[in-house]
Design a protein around this motif. Structure first.
Motif, PDB file in Angstrom:
ATOM      1  N   ALA A 101     -63.314  66.277   8.284  1.00  0.00           N
ATOM      2  CA  ALA A 101     -63.312  64.804   8.346  1.00  0.00           C
ATOM      3  C   ALA A 101     -63.512  64.326   9.782  1.00  0.00           C
ATOM      4  CB  ALA A 101     -62.009  64.259   7.776  1.00  0.00           C
ATOM      5  N   ALA A 102     -62.859  64.985  10.727  1.00  0.00           N
ATOM      6  CA  ALA A 102     -63.037  64.619  12.137  1.00  0.00           C
ATOM      7  C   ALA A 102     -64.466  64.901  12.598  1.00  0.00           C
ATOM      8  CB  ALA A 102     -62.040  65.381  13.001  1.00  0.00           C
ATOM      9  N   ALA A 103     -65.073  65.973  12.096  1.00  0.00           N
ATOM     10  CA  ALA A 103     -66.464  66.286  12.449  1.00  0.00           C
ATOM     11  C   ALA A 103     -67.404  65.210  11.923  1.00  0.00           C
ATOM     12  CB  ALA A 103     -66.853  67.655  11.903  1.00  0.00           C
ATOM     13  N   ILE A 104     -67.111  64.667  10.748  1.00  0.00           N
ATOM     14  CA  ILE A 104     -67.935  63.580  10.196  1.00  0.00           C
ATOM     15  C   ILE A 104     -67.824  62.334  11.065  1.00  0.00           C
ATOM     16  CG2 ILE A 104     -68.141  62.001   8.237  1.00  0.00           C
ATOM     17  CD1 ILE A 104     -67.439  64.418   6.446  1.00  0.00           C
ATOM     18  N   ILE A 105     -66.629  62.055  11.562  1.00  0.00           N
ATOM     19  CA  ILE A 105     -66.445  60.897  12.442  1.00  0.00           C
ATOM     20  C   ILE A 105     -67.236  61.094  13.736  1.00  0.00           C
ATOM     21  CG2 ILE A 105     -64.739  59.643  13.833  1.00  0.00           C
ATOM     22  CD1 ILE A 105     -62.750  60.172  11.507  1.00  0.00           C
ATOM     23  N   TYR A 106     -67.176  62.292  14.296  1.00  0.00           N
ATOM     24  CA  TYR A 106     -67.964  62.580  15.494  1.00  0.00           C
ATOM     25  C   TYR A 106     -69.455  62.460  15.219  1.00  0.00           C
ATOM     26  CZ  TYR A 106     -64.337  64.031  18.766  1.00  0.00           C
ATOM     27  OH  TYR A 106     -63.284  64.054  19.638  1.00  0.00           O
ATOM     28  N   ALA A 107     -69.898  62.869  14.023  1.00  0.00           N
ATOM     29  CA  ALA A 107     -71.310  62.744  13.667  1.00  0.00           C
ATOM     30  C   ALA A 107     -71.720  61.272  13.617  1.00  0.00           C
ATOM     31  CB  ALA A 107     -71.577  63.425  12.331  1.00  0.00           C
ATOM     32  N   ALA A 108     -70.817  60.406  13.156  1.00  0.00           N
ATOM     33  CA  ALA A 108     -71.103  58.970  13.159  1.00  0.00           C
ATOM     34  C   ALA A 108     -71.265  58.459  14.594  1.00  0.00           C
ATOM     35  CB  ALA A 108     -69.996  58.202  12.438  1.00  0.00           C
ATOM     36  N   PHE A 109     -70.456  58.985  15.515  1.00  0.00           N
ATOM     37  CA  PHE A 109     -70.599  58.609  16.918  1.00  0.00           C
ATOM     38  C   PHE A 109     -71.926  59.102  17.489  1.00  0.00           C
ATOM     39  CE2 PHE A 109     -66.001  57.748  17.049  1.00  0.00           C
ATOM     40  CZ  PHE A 109     -66.029  56.553  17.750  1.00  0.00           C
ATOM     41  N   ILE A 110     -72.382  60.258  17.033  1.00  0.00           N
ATOM     42  CA  ILE A 110     -73.696  60.747  17.481  1.00  0.00           C
ATOM     43  C   ILE A 110     -74.768  59.746  17.068  1.00  0.00           C
ATOM     44  CG2 ILE A 110     -75.456  62.522  17.139  1.00  0.00           C
ATOM     45  CD1 ILE A 110     -73.148  64.538  16.841  1.00  0.00           C
ATOM     46  N   GLY A 111     -74.704  59.282  15.834  1.00  0.00           N
ATOM     47  CA  GLY A 111     -75.685  58.306  15.360  1.00  0.00           C
ATOM     48  C   GLY A 111     -75.620  57.006  16.136  1.00  0.00           C
ATOM     49  N   PHE A 112     -74.410  56.484  16.350  1.00  0.00           N
ATOM     50  CA  PHE A 112     -74.242  55.224  17.071  1.00  0.00           C
ATOM     51  C   PHE A 112     -74.736  55.340  18.506  1.00  0.00           C
ATOM     52  CE2 PHE A 112     -71.569  52.736  19.987  1.00  0.00           C
ATOM     53  CZ  PHE A 112     -71.952  51.467  19.601  1.00  0.00           C
ATOM     54  N   CYS A 113     -74.317  56.400  19.193  1.00  0.00           N
ATOM     55  CA  CYS A 113     -74.683  56.538  20.604  1.00  0.00           C
ATOM     56  C   CYS A 113     -76.171  56.828  20.770  1.00  0.00           C
ATOM     57  CB  CYS A 113     -73.842  57.627  21.258  1.00  0.00           C
ATOM     58  SG  CYS A 113     -72.100  57.167  21.391  1.00  0.00           S
ATOM     59  N   SER A 114     -76.755  57.547  19.830  1.00  0.00           N
ATOM     60  CA  SER A 114     -78.199  57.774  19.887  1.00  0.00           C
ATOM     61  C   SER A 114     -78.958  56.464  19.725  1.00  0.00           C
ATOM     62  CB  SER A 114     -78.620  58.765  18.806  1.00  0.00           C
ATOM     63  OG  SER A 114     -78.007  60.012  19.029  1.00  0.00           O
ATOM     64  N   CYS A 115     -78.477  55.597  18.851  1.00  0.00           N
ATOM     65  CA  CYS A 115     -79.098  54.274  18.707  1.00  0.00           C
ATOM     66  C   CYS A 115     -78.945  53.464  19.984  1.00  0.00           C
ATOM     67  CB  CYS A 115     -78.486  53.519  17.528  1.00  0.00           C
ATOM     68  SG  CYS A 115     -78.951  54.188  15.930  1.00  0.00           S
ATOM     69  N   GLN A 116     -77.811  53.587  20.649  1.00  0.00           N
ATOM     70  CA  GLN A 116     -77.603  52.869  21.905  1.00  0.00           C
ATOM     71  C   GLN A 116     -78.556  53.363  22.990  1.00  0.00           C
ATOM     72  OE1 GLN A 116     -75.377  50.165  22.529  1.00  0.00           O
ATOM     73  NE2 GLN A 116     -75.620  50.247  20.322  1.00  0.00           N
ATOM     74  N   ILE A 117     -78.821  54.662  23.008  1.00  0.00           N
ATOM     75  CA  ILE A 117     -79.785  55.190  23.973  1.00  0.00           C
ATOM     76  C   ILE A 117     -81.156  54.589  23.703  1.00  0.00           C
ATOM     77  CG2 ILE A 117     -81.008  57.276  24.695  1.00  0.00           C
ATOM     78  CD1 ILE A 117     -78.378  58.800  24.257  1.00  0.00           C
ATOM     79  N   GLY A 118     -81.539  54.527  22.431  1.00  0.00           N
ATOM     80  CA  GLY A 118     -82.826  53.938  22.085  1.00  0.00           C
ATOM     81  C   GLY A 118     -82.916  52.472  22.448  1.00  0.00           C
ATOM     82  N   LEU A 119     -81.830  51.729  22.212  1.00  0.00           N
ATOM     83  CA  LEU A 119     -81.823  50.307  22.568  1.00  0.00           C
ATOM     84  C   LEU A 119     -81.880  50.111  24.076  1.00  0.00           C
ATOM     85  CD1 LEU A 119     -79.243  48.809  20.053  1.00  0.00           C
ATOM     86  CD2 LEU A 119     -81.697  48.393  20.138  1.00  0.00           C
ATOM     87  N   ASN A 120     -81.213  50.984  24.823  1.00  0.00           N
ATOM     88  CA  ASN A 120     -81.259  50.874  26.284  1.00  0.00           C
ATOM     89  C   ASN A 120     -82.655  51.160  26.812  1.00  0.00           C
ATOM     90  OD1 ASN A 120     -78.725  50.118  27.571  1.00  0.00           O
ATOM     91  ND2 ASN A 120     -77.893  51.855  26.440  1.00  0.00           N
ATOM     92  N   ARG A 121     -83.390  52.006  26.145  1.00  0.00           N
ATOM     93  CA  ARG A 121     -84.772  52.259  26.572  1.00  0.00           C
ATOM     94  C   ARG A 121     -85.652  51.053  26.274  1.00  0.00           C
ATOM     95  NH1 ARG A 121     -85.283  58.450  24.551  1.00  0.00           N
ATOM     96  NH2 ARG A 121     -84.088  59.336  26.257  1.00  0.00           N
ATOM     97  N   ARG A 122     -85.350  50.360  25.189  1.00  0.00           N
ATOM     98  CA  ARG A 122     -86.148  49.204  24.817  1.00  0.00           C
ATOM     99  C   ARG A 122     -85.856  47.998  25.710  1.00  0.00           C
ATOM    100  NH1 ARG A 122     -85.613  47.353  18.837  1.00  0.00           N
ATOM    101  NH2 ARG A 122     -86.546  49.391  18.536  1.00  0.00           N
ATOM    102  N   TYR A 123     -84.594  47.773  26.005  1.00  0.00           N
ATOM    103  CA  TYR A 123     -84.184  46.630  26.829  1.00  0.00           C
ATOM    104  C   TYR A 123     -83.564  47.129  28.120  1.00  0.00           C
ATOM    105  CZ  TYR A 123     -84.458  44.105  22.428  1.00  0.00           C
ATOM    106  OH  TYR A 123     -84.890  43.572  21.246  1.00  0.00           O
ATOM    107  N   SER A 124     -84.255  46.966  29.211  1.00  0.00           N
ATOM    108  CA  SER A 124     -83.661  47.318  30.483  1.00  0.00           C
ATOM    109  C   SER A 124     -82.720  46.208  30.920  1.00  0.00           C
ATOM    110  CB  SER A 124     -84.735  47.569  31.542  1.00  0.00           C
ATOM    111  OG  SER A 124     -85.488  46.395  31.744  1.00  0.00           O
TER     112      SER A 124
END
Length: 90
Positions: free
Chosen positions: A61-84
């Protein structure tokens, strides 16, 4: 554009979160598999948990929560590349 499409965290923080979350998923999955198999090193002591399968479920269950953070933070990296930061959009 709505506020949801703007980055919530900076790119370095999102990158660090992604890397640490990947490590967390790997370690928690490994611990879950070990507790599920009742490995002697983890289950042999008097202070060890008695039900390895229950501990394994919590690790997964904790690994699933960490996987959700991987998805969220990866999206944030993509958004930061789009908007400086500080850039003016006209």
């Amino acid at each position: 554009m709505s506020g949801l499409t703007r980055p919530m965290v900076g790119s370095p923080l999102a990158g660090c979160c992604t890397v640490l979350s990947i490590i967390g998923v790997i370690l928690l999955t490994a611990f879950g598999m070990a507790f599920d198999a009742n490995v002697e090193v983890l289950m042999g002591s008097t202070k060890s948990p008695e039900d390895g399968h229950a501990v394994a479920k919590h690790c997964y269950a904790a690994a699933i929560i960490y996987a959700a953070f991987i998805g969220f933070c990866s999206c944030q990296i993509g958004l930061n590349r789009r908007y400086s930061r500080g850039a003016v959009r006209i």
